[in-house]
Write a protein that holds these residues in place. Structure first.
Motif, short mmCIF file in Angstrom:
data_model
loop_
_atom_site.label_atom_id
_atom_site.label_comp_id
_atom_site.label_asym_id
_atom_site.label_seq_id
_atom_site.Cartn_x
_atom_site.Cartn_y
_atom_site.Cartn_z
N GLY A 24 0.24 -20.33 -46.45
CA GLY A 24 1.10 -19.65 -45.50
C GLY A 24 1.59 -20.60 -44.43
N ILE A 25 2.09 -20.02 -43.36
CA ILE A 25 2.64 -20.76 -42.23
C ILE A 25 2.01 -20.19 -40.96
N ALA A 26 1.69 -21.06 -40.00
CA ALA A 26 1.16 -20.60 -38.71
C ALA A 26 2.00 -21.15 -37.57
N THR A 27 2.15 -20.31 -36.55
CA THR A 27 2.73 -20.68 -35.27
C THR A 27 1.70 -20.23 -34.23
N TYR A 28 2.07 -20.31 -32.95
CA TYR A 28 1.15 -19.77 -31.93
C TYR A 28 1.91 -19.05 -30.83
N TYR A 29 1.15 -18.19 -30.14
CA TYR A 29 1.70 -17.45 -29.01
C TYR A 29 0.71 -17.49 -27.86
N CYS A 69 -5.42 -25.75 -41.38
CA CYS A 69 -4.14 -26.45 -41.42
C CYS A 69 -4.11 -27.32 -42.68
N THR A 70 -2.97 -27.29 -43.39
CA THR A 70 -2.82 -28.11 -44.59
C THR A 70 -1.71 -29.14 -44.46
N GLY A 71 -0.92 -29.07 -43.38
CA GLY A 71 0.12 -30.08 -43.21
C GLY A 71 1.22 -29.68 -42.26
N ALA A 72 2.08 -30.64 -42.02
CA ALA A 72 3.18 -30.47 -41.07
C ALA A 72 4.34 -29.70 -41.70
N ARG A 73 5.10 -29.02 -40.84
CA ARG A 73 6.36 -28.37 -41.25
C ARG A 73 7.53 -28.97 -40.47
N ASN A 74 7.25 -29.95 -39.64
CA ASN A 74 8.29 -30.59 -38.84
C ASN A 74 7.93 -32.07 -38.68
N HIS A 78 0.94 -35.86 -38.93
CA HIS A 78 -0.50 -35.57 -39.02
C HIS A 78 -1.01 -34.60 -37.96
N PRO A 79 -0.50 -33.36 -37.95
CA PRO A 79 -0.92 -32.43 -36.91
C PRO A 79 -2.32 -31.85 -37.10
N CYS A 80 -2.85 -31.88 -38.31
CA CYS A 80 -4.11 -31.18 -38.61
C CYS A 80 -5.33 -31.89 -38.04
N THR A 81 -6.30 -31.10 -37.56
CA THR A 81 -7.55 -31.65 -37.04
C THR A 81 -8.63 -31.77 -38.11
N GLY A 82 -8.43 -31.11 -39.24
CA GLY A 82 -9.45 -31.10 -40.29
C GLY A 82 -10.44 -29.96 -40.15
N LYS A 83 -10.34 -29.20 -39.06
CA LYS A 83 -11.23 -28.07 -38.83
C LYS A 83 -10.60 -26.78 -39.34
N SER A 84 -11.41 -25.73 -39.40
CA SER A 84 -10.89 -24.39 -39.68
C SER A 84 -11.28 -23.49 -38.52
N VAL A 85 -10.64 -22.34 -38.44
CA VAL A 85 -10.92 -21.38 -37.38
C VAL A 85 -10.90 -19.98 -37.98
N ASN A 113 -2.57 -29.95 -33.68
CA ASN A 113 -2.00 -30.33 -32.40
C ASN A 113 -0.93 -29.30 -32.03
N PRO A 114 -1.09 -28.62 -30.88
CA PRO A 114 -0.10 -27.61 -30.48
C PRO A 114 1.33 -28.13 -30.36
N VAL A 115 1.49 -29.43 -30.15
CA VAL A 115 2.84 -30.01 -30.07
C VAL A 115 3.61 -29.74 -31.37
N ALA A 116 2.90 -29.62 -32.48
CA ALA A 116 3.56 -29.35 -33.77
C ALA A 116 4.27 -28.00 -33.75
N GLY A 117 3.65 -26.99 -33.12
CA GLY A 117 4.29 -25.68 -33.00
C GLY A 117 4.29 -24.82 -34.24
N ILE A 118 4.42 -25.43 -35.41
CA ILE A 118 4.44 -24.70 -36.68
C ILE A 118 3.81 -25.60 -37.75
N ILE A 119 2.92 -25.02 -38.55
CA ILE A 119 2.19 -25.81 -39.55
C ILE A 119 2.03 -25.02 -40.85
#
Length: 126
Positions: A24-29, A69-74, A78-85, A113-119
């Motif tokens: 899927g795709i994730a953003t944040y609010y 996170c599995t990768g960048a969309r923009n 390398h936005p992923c931290t390698g962790k899960s939540v 990294n929140p700077v990515a905005g979408i992952i």
């Protein structure tokens, strides 16, 4: 013969109990109340809003999902931290929502990294 049926039954149950990650795709609010599921009640910060794809007329409220996170969309490299939540669905991200899961900023920051905005993500029921 009875032993073979028992072994077959155990294998079938095992195969159906395996949970597969869904891409899927994730953003944040950042504004968490009021929410579609809990109104003005704060449900913590490890939360998410579900897209129309998951919403199911609100039946997903309160369900927990583990997200990775599995990768960048923009262009952010390398936005992923390698962790899960693990997040709780508390809200609906309707219509033109660009993501499958709209995570709280705190949950997003755990996995990217929140700077990515979408992952890109994988998610599974927790």
């Amino acid at each position: 013969m009875g032993k073979n049926i028992l072994v077959f039954s155990v294998v079938v149950v095992f195969l159906f109990s395996i949970t597969y990650a869904v891409p899927g795709i994730a953003t944040y609010y950042t504004s968490y109340t009021p929410s579609a599921c809990y109104g003005g009640t704060q449900e913590g910060v490890m939360i998410a809003a579900a897209s129309d794809k998951l919403w199911d007329n609100g039946r997903v409220c309160g369900k927990m999902f583990t997200v990775k996170c599995t990768g960048a969309r923009n262009p952010v490299p390398h936005p992923c931290t390698g962790k899960s939540v693990t997040v709780k669905i508390v809200d609906h991200c309707p219509g033109a929502c660009p993501s499958t899961l709209d995570l709280s900023r705190e949950a997003f920051a755990q996995i990217a990294n929140p700077v990515a905005g979408i992952i890109n993500i994988d998610y599974t029921p927790a």
